[in-house]
Design a protein around this motif. Sequence first.
Motif, mmCIF file in Angstrom:
data_model
loop_
_atom_site.group_PDB
_atom_site.id
_atom_site.type_symbol
_atom_site.label_atom_id
_atom_site.label_comp_id
_atom_site.label_asym_id
_atom_site.label_seq_id
_atom_site.Cartn_x
_atom_site.Cartn_y
_atom_site.Cartn_z
ATOM 1 N N PHE A 6 -1.813 -0.752 6.342
ATOM 2 C CA PHE A 6 -2.835 0.223 6.001
ATOM 3 C C PHE A 6 -4.234 -0.318 6.212
ATOM 4 C CE2 PHE A 6 0.818 1.831 3.473
ATOM 5 C CZ PHE A 6 0.983 2.997 4.194
ATOM 6 N N SER A 13 5.111 1.715 0.085
ATOM 7 C CA SER A 13 4.318 2.680 -0.669
ATOM 8 C C SER A 13 3.488 1.989 -1.743
ATOM 9 C CB SER A 13 5.236 3.723 -1.321
ATOM 10 O OG SER A 13 5.949 4.436 -0.332
ATOM 11 N N LEU A 51 0.040 9.621 4.888
ATOM 12 C CA LEU A 51 0.525 8.418 4.220
ATOM 13 C C LEU A 51 0.827 8.693 2.748
ATOM 14 C CD1 LEU A 51 -1.900 5.820 5.832
ATOM 15 C CD2 LEU A 51 0.497 6.225 6.400
ATOM 16 N N PHE A 106 0.563 0.398 -0.121
ATOM 17 C CA PHE A 106 -0.430 1.419 0.235
ATOM 18 C C PHE A 106 -1.288 1.779 -0.968
ATOM 19 C CE2 PHE A 106 -0.873 6.240 0.607
ATOM 20 C CZ PHE A 106 -2.142 6.154 1.184
#
Length: 259
Positions: free
Chosen positions: A79, A204, A120, A207
């Motif tokens: 990211f 995740s 995302l 992120f």
Amino acid sequence: MNELSYVIFFSLVGGLFSLVGGILLLNNRFTQRFLTHYATPFAAGSLLAAVFLDLLVEGSEKIVTKDLMSAVLVGIVVFFFIEHYIRWFHHHHIEDESEKQKNAVPINMLIFGDAVHNALDGVAIAAAFLISVPTGIVTAIVVALHEIPQEIGDFGIMFKSGLSKSKIIVINVLCSLTTLITAVIVYVLGSDDAIPEGWLLGLSAGFLLYLAMSDIIPSIHHEEKTSSKHFGFAKNTGMLMLGIVITAIVIHIAHSVTE
């Protein structure tokens, strides 16, 4: 309501929150300042709580700790590159009007970056729902919370660029649909065991952790410089801790209900 219905519903929640926040911005500057100043530190606390009290806990039950931490690291790095190479624009970092002109990017780039960001978000939400409905709900809520201050800023930039209110709302709605699209795709693939759930949870978590630590928290420190130093610190600390506590309570209740 089946799990896919939950994914669809909660994937739309973030877009709805940001849309309402943006409309409030276009009609009331006081509301803009209130939401930005108080929602930002609250969102940071919520993201941190979701990562460390839910996503990583659930991920540790799916894969070994070393692999989970590797997934988190990969998520952060990926990211970072996404943000850097598509010139993802963050309004929080603008210092003054001269800096605003220097850092300005085309509106098309801003819209593209917002769409990628929302996509995302959909990955994070779907990954959480693949583990359990409570984890998915908690993740969707904290993702929606961090969208509020960000989308408010994007609304303001588009409005100052000359776009009409109706166009701004339409653009926001279309961008928010990318969350739904990616969430459904990832969930459908994952429900067929085509995606390693533990790794996806780690990505995740990386992120959301990246968002909290590299974007939202620095913006809080910047905001403190433009307000009363002691009041700003106390207010931001209190809202950050409140975000952690409330999210922890929501996590506990959500998981207790389904046990």
